[in-house]
Motif scaffolding. Structure first.
Motif, PDB file in Angstrom:
ATOM      1  N   GLU A 194       0.721  -1.270  -0.043  1.00 31.92           N
ATOM      2  CA  GLU A 194      -0.018   0.010  -0.049  1.00 31.92           C
ATOM      3  C   GLU A 194       0.840   1.070   0.120  1.00 31.92           C
ATOM      4  O   GLU A 194       0.648   2.244  -0.598  1.00 31.92           O
ATOM      5  CB  GLU A 194      -0.894  -0.016   1.199  1.00 31.92           C
ATOM      6  CG  GLU A 194      -2.128   1.128   1.262  1.00 31.92           C
ATOM      7  CD  GLU A 194      -2.985   1.030   0.209  1.00 31.92           C
ATOM      8  OE1 GLU A 194      -3.566   1.908  -0.062  1.00 31.92           O
ATOM      9  OE2 GLU A 194      -2.855  -0.029  -0.469  1.00 31.92           O
ATOM     10  N   PHE A 195       2.155   1.141   0.720  1.00 29.45           N
ATOM     11  CA  PHE A 195       3.095   2.499   0.581  1.00 29.45           C
ATOM     12  C   PHE A 195       3.348   2.745  -0.601  1.00 29.45           C
ATOM     13  O   PHE A 195       3.518   3.869  -1.117  1.00 29.45           O
ATOM     14  CB  PHE A 195       4.055   2.007   1.278  1.00 29.45           C
ATOM     15  CG  PHE A 195       3.804   1.511   2.717  1.00 29.45           C
ATOM     16  CD1 PHE A 195       2.870   2.347   3.527  1.00 29.45           C
ATOM     17  CD2 PHE A 195       4.577   0.608   3.575  1.00 29.45           C
ATOM     18  CE1 PHE A 195       2.848   2.267   4.893  1.00 29.45           C
ATOM     19  CE2 PHE A 195       4.260   0.546   4.871  1.00 29.45           C
ATOM     20  CZ  PHE A 195       3.398   1.122   5.421  1.00 29.45           C
ATOM     21  N   LEU A 242       8.532  -8.733  14.042  1.00 26.62           N
ATOM     22  CA  LEU A 242       7.588  -7.550  13.783  1.00 26.62           C
ATOM     23  C   LEU A 242       7.796  -6.632  12.555  1.00 26.62           C
ATOM     24  O   LEU A 242       6.986  -6.299  11.978  1.00 26.62           O
ATOM     25  CB  LEU A 242       8.050  -6.587  14.977  1.00 26.62           C
ATOM     26  CG  LEU A 242       7.375  -6.923  16.410  1.00 26.62           C
ATOM     27  CD1 LEU A 242       8.035  -6.092  17.696  1.00 26.62           C
ATOM     28  CD2 LEU A 242       5.983  -6.962  16.567  1.00 26.62           C
ATOM     29  N   LEU A 243       9.065  -6.800  11.972  1.00 27.04           N
ATOM     30  CA  LEU A 243       9.151  -6.210  10.910  1.00 27.04           C
ATOM     31  C   LEU A 243       8.633  -6.933   9.757  1.00 27.04           C
ATOM     32  O   LEU A 243       8.107  -6.521   8.670  1.00 27.04           O
ATOM     33  CB  LEU A 243      10.820  -6.223  10.578  1.00 27.04           C
ATOM     34  CG  LEU A 243      11.387  -5.230   9.251  1.00 27.04           C
ATOM     35  CD1 LEU A 243      10.612  -3.780   9.208  1.00 27.04           C
ATOM     36  CD2 LEU A 243      12.575  -5.403   9.008  1.00 27.04           C
ATOM     37  N   LEU A 244       8.639  -8.277   9.821  1.00 27.81           N
ATOM     38  CA  LEU A 244       8.030  -9.190   8.612  1.00 27.81           C
ATOM     39  C   LEU A 244       6.496  -9.042   9.025  1.00 27.81           C
ATOM     40  O   LEU A 244       5.848  -9.015   7.777  1.00 27.81           O
ATOM     41  CB  LEU A 244       8.451 -10.693   8.847  1.00 27.81           C
ATOM     42  CG  LEU A 244       9.990 -10.932   8.450  1.00 27.81           C
ATOM     43  CD1 LEU A 244      10.271 -12.554   9.051  1.00 27.81           C
ATOM     44  CD2 LEU A 244      10.207 -10.957   7.236  1.00 27.81           C
ATOM     45  N   LEU A 247       5.145  -6.220   6.741  1.00 21.25           N
ATOM     46  CA  LEU A 247       5.134  -6.388   5.495  1.00 21.25           C
ATOM     47  C   LEU A 247       3.801  -6.844   5.084  1.00 21.25           C
ATOM     48  O   LEU A 247       3.299  -6.443   3.854  1.00 21.25           O
ATOM     49  CB  LEU A 247       6.366  -7.217   4.975  1.00 21.25           C
ATOM     50  CG  LEU A 247       7.701  -6.707   5.303  1.00 21.25           C
ATOM     51  CD1 LEU A 247       8.693  -7.549   4.744  1.00 21.25           C
ATOM     52  CD2 LEU A 247       7.890  -5.439   4.640  1.00 21.25           C
ATOM     53  N   VAL A 248       3.193  -7.681   5.775  1.00 21.16           N
ATOM     54  CA  VAL A 248       1.921  -8.129   5.632  1.00 21.16           C
ATOM     55  C   VAL A 248       0.840  -7.275   6.022  1.00 21.16           C
ATOM     56  O   VAL A 248      -0.171  -7.284   5.447  1.00 21.16           O
ATOM     57  CB  VAL A 248       1.801  -9.471   6.330  1.00 21.16           C
ATOM     58  CG1 VAL A 248       0.338 -10.146   6.267  1.00 21.16           C
ATOM     59  CG2 VAL A 248       2.827 -10.578   6.134  1.00 21.16           C
ATOM     60  N   SER A 249       0.694  -6.571   7.248  1.00 26.72           N
ATOM     61  CA  SER A 249      -0.168  -5.750   7.506  1.00 26.72           C
ATOM     62  C   SER A 249       0.707  -4.505   8.208  1.00 26.72           C
ATOM     63  O   SER A 249       1.345  -4.480   9.253  1.00 26.72           O
ATOM     64  CB  SER A 249      -0.983  -6.312   8.714  1.00 26.72           C
ATOM     65  OG  SER A 249      -1.836  -5.356   9.326  1.00 26.72           O
ATOM     66  N   ASN A 250       0.292  -3.289   7.615  1.00 26.45           N
ATOM     67  CA  ASN A 250       1.300  -2.316   8.045  1.00 26.45           C
ATOM     68  C   ASN A 250       0.779  -1.551   9.407  1.00 26.45           C
ATOM     69  O   ASN A 250       1.427  -0.648   9.752  1.00 26.45           O
ATOM     70  CB  ASN A 250       1.386  -1.167   6.905  1.00 26.45           C
ATOM     71  CG  ASN A 250       0.022  -0.582   6.400  1.00 26.45           C
ATOM     72  OD1 ASN A 250      -0.532  -0.114   7.418  1.00 26.45           O
ATOM     73  ND2 ASN A 250      -0.305  -0.730   5.245  1.00 26.45           N
ATOM     74  N   ARG A 251      -0.104  -2.187   9.922  1.00 30.01           N
ATOM     75  CA  ARG A 251      -0.370  -1.558  11.476  1.00 30.01           C
ATOM     76  C   ARG A 251       0.679  -1.824  12.443  1.00 30.01           C
ATOM     77  O   ARG A 251       0.825  -1.310  13.381  1.00 30.01           O
ATOM     78  CB  ARG A 251      -1.871  -2.204  11.721  1.00 30.01           C
ATOM     79  CG  ARG A 251      -1.440  -3.883  12.315  1.00 30.01           C
ATOM     80  CD  ARG A 251      -2.753  -4.008  13.333  1.00 30.01           C
ATOM     81  NE  ARG A 251      -4.013  -4.012  12.667  1.00 30.01           N
ATOM     82  CZ  ARG A 251      -4.912  -3.599  13.594  1.00 30.01           C
ATOM     83  NH1 ARG A 251      -4.618  -3.450  14.776  1.00 30.01           N
ATOM     84  NH2 ARG A 251      -6.273  -3.797  13.252  1.00 30.01           N
ATOM     85  N   TYR A 252       1.440  -3.026  11.967  1.00 30.56           N
ATOM     86  CA  TYR A 252       2.558  -3.459  12.856  1.00 30.56           C
ATOM     87  C   TYR A 252       3.978  -2.785  12.603  1.00 30.56           C
ATOM     88  O   TYR A 252       5.021  -2.590  13.228  1.00 30.56           O
ATOM     89  CB  TYR A 252       2.880  -4.807  12.502  1.00 30.56           C
ATOM     90  CG  TYR A 252       1.877  -5.721  13.136  1.00 30.56           C
ATOM     91  CD1 TYR A 252       2.028  -6.357  14.505  1.00 30.56           C
ATOM     92  CD2 TYR A 252       0.926  -6.232  12.441  1.00 30.56           C
ATOM     93  CE1 TYR A 252       1.104  -7.249  15.071  1.00 30.56           C
ATOM     94  CE2 TYR A 252      -0.057  -7.181  12.871  1.00 30.56           C
ATOM     95  CZ  TYR A 252       0.399  -7.723  14.269  1.00 30.56           C
ATOM     96  OH  TYR A 252      -0.703  -8.261  14.910  1.00 30.56           O
ATOM     97  N   LEU A 253       3.856  -1.581  11.607  1.00 35.44           N
ATOM     98  CA  LEU A 253       5.125  -0.629  11.394  1.00 35.44           C
ATOM     99  C   LEU A 253       5.113   0.016  12.546  1.00 35.44           C
ATOM    100  O   LEU A 253       6.445   0.349  13.170  1.00 35.44           O
ATOM    101  CB  LEU A 253       4.755   0.234  10.307  1.00 35.44           C
ATOM    102  CG  LEU A 253       5.968   1.150  10.032  1.00 35.44           C
ATOM    103  CD1 LEU A 253       7.458   0.464   9.669  1.00 35.44           C
ATOM    104  CD2 LEU A 253       5.538   2.002   8.779  1.00 35.44           C
ATOM    105  N   ARG A 254       4.034   0.535  13.414  1.00 37.83           N
ATOM    106  CA  ARG A 254       4.518   1.195  14.596  1.00 37.83           C
ATOM    107  C   ARG A 254       5.142   0.239  15.952  1.00 37.83           C
ATOM    108  O   ARG A 254       6.043   0.587  16.353  1.00 37.83           O
ATOM    109  CB  ARG A 254       3.013   1.810  15.238  1.00 37.83           C
ATOM    110  CG  ARG A 254       2.146   0.660  15.489  1.00 37.83           C
ATOM    111  CD  ARG A 254       0.613   1.029  15.473  1.00 37.83           C
ATOM    112  NE  ARG A 254       0.122   1.368  14.054  1.00 37.83           N
ATOM    113  CZ  ARG A 254      -0.761   1.743  13.737  1.00 37.83           C
ATOM    114  NH1 ARG A 254      -1.935   2.580  14.707  1.00 37.83           N
ATOM    115  NH2 ARG A 254      -1.450   2.058  12.574  1.00 37.83           N
TER     116      ARG A 254
END
Length: 439
Positions: A194-195, A242-244, A247-254
């Motif tokens: 999405e980015f 967490l980084l992987l 990539l699947v769900s960008n809610r985990y970027l935080r």
């Protein structure tokens, strides 16, 4: 850590900020790697799951890593695993009863901490405690690992047999309409692709930086078990997971932004100790990342964000509108789109009950709102509106893309909502439109 720090800014009341604090306390417990550290890990894991299930994969990874480290015979792991297991057996029932009560403990929920997840933690504690008690420390790593893997697999099978609804996943309540027009449009539920679609290159750059930190400190993590430092390998595994997941769900970027920077000192020390190795690793990994990013840039087309009638219906909260009308309404139930529902609930001081708010558990109600607006049958629409006293919606421009799929939406905007719906105010200037539903 900008993406993580943003969660602590004024007005942010989501649960992610507390989960970040609990992730860091869990990592602190791992870093201690002693009796107190094990207790901290168990308590942090339990409270984190009580707050929300987003951290479930990480917690499963940590508990599995502790068991694997003990099976491998690494220094200090027996004490750490025993403390974590015993604390789980004590803390899970106590904290669950304190936070969600006995009824919450025995409920079965796919998307919130309840009986299946409580028994999973208790099962881990019981299996680890009994195994540590019965199995001699001198036993082979293969025997220990096989025993734990067998017991863990049996526990998983029993839980899935006892709670088959878990297989439906945490978003089972979201029906097709709510998924297509609401859930699938939530940015944080989408992958990192999405980015590329939205041109969010700052997030992509952050993913690249975090990847470089992990690449440089990888050798330190691989060497950690051999240097009597298994805790660093586990912390590294948490950061990488967490980084992987981001990539699947960008809610985990935080969450990634809250944890990966903890590895910066390790990456810096690797660079100081052997700069040539660090540079080669960065060059190899960076080159691969650039090739992949360039490929995605051309394969994933940029999409200029546009809004259609469904966005105006579901995401508009009538910002800037005059809500004083709400104070004049007799108490009652209001059918609302989710964003407006949250705003009305905030302003109505409990005199009005709204049908939906923008959270996944409200998906059935969101689907009902969509069906009411999309129905071309008066009888069907009346059945969907039955039980409500009012219908509220935000004013939107005419002729929006997709409005032809929602006959009621355009009808309300043109002032011809049809039989059974009566405007409660003649003030056309307000963006808030409230109609009384004829009983």
């Amino acid at each position: 850590m900008a993406f993580a720090i943003w969660e602590f800014s004024p007005g942010r009341i989501d649960h992610h900020n507390l989960q970040m604090v609990l992730l860091l306390t869990l990592i602190y417990g791992i870093a201690r790697f002693d009796r107190i550290g094990g207790a901290v890990v168990a308590i942090s894991a339990t409270i984190s799951l009580l707050v929300g299930l987003e951290t479930l994969p990480v917690i499963a990874l940590v508990l599995g890593a502790l068991a694997l480290a003990w099976a491998a015979g690494l220094d200090g792991t027996r004490t750490m695993l025993a403390s974590t297991a015993i604390t789980c057996l004590v803390a899970v029932p106590i904290l669950t009863f304190l936070v969600i009560g006995p009824s919450g403990f025995w409920r079965v929920e796919n998307d919130a901490f309840s009986s299946p997840f409580a028994f999973a933690l208790l099962g881990f504690g019981a299996i680890a405690t009994v195994t540590l008690w019965l199995v001699p420390e001198a036993s082979s790593a293969a025997f220990k690992f096989g025993l734990l893997a067998t017991a863990g697999s049996m526990l998983s099978a029993v839980l899935l047999f006892a709670y088959p609804q878990l297989l439906a996943g945490p978003y089972a309540a979201i029906d097709d309409l709510a998924r297509i027009y609401w859930f699938d449009r939530i940015d944080q539920e989408k992958s990192a692709l999405e980015f590329f679609r939205t041109g969010d290159y700052s997030s992509l750059a952050l993913l690249g930086i975090f990847s470089c930190v992990l690449a440089v400190s990888l050798q330190r993590a691989l060497n950690a078990p051999r240097t009597a430092n298994p805790q660093f390998a586990i912390i590294y595994a948490v950061a990488a997971a967490l980084l992987l997941t981001a990539l699947v769900s960008n809610r985990y970027l935080r969450f990634s932004a809250a944890v990966v920077p903890l590895l910066l000192p390790a990456a810096a020390s690797v660079t100081r100790e052997d700069s040539q190795v660090a540079v080669r690793r960065l060059a190899a990994f960076g080159g691969m990342a650039v090739v992949m990013a360039t490929s995605f840039y051309f394969v994933v087309p940029f999409e200029r964000k546009t809004t259609d009638a469904f966005d105006h219906l579901l995401w508009n909260d009538c910002k800037g509108a005059d809500f004083s009308l709400l104070a004049t309404l007799p108490p009652g139930q209001v059918m609302t789109p989710p964003a407006l529902g949250l705003e009305i609930a905030r302003r109505s001081q409990d005199s009005l009950t709204v049908s939906s708010v923008p959270f996944h558990r409200a998906a059935p109600a969101i689907g009902r709102v969509l069906r009411a607006f999309m129905s071309s049958s008066n009888n069907e629409r009346n059945a969907l509106l039955a039980g409500f006293d009012y219908l509220a919606v935000c004013r939107a421009p005419l002729g929006l893309v997709g409005s032809e799929k929602m006959p009621l939406f355009d009808a309300i905007m043109t002032g011809s909502a049809g039989p059974g719906l009566h405007p409660v105010s003649s003030v056309k200037q307000s963006d808030l439109i409230v109609l009384r539903i004829e009983k």
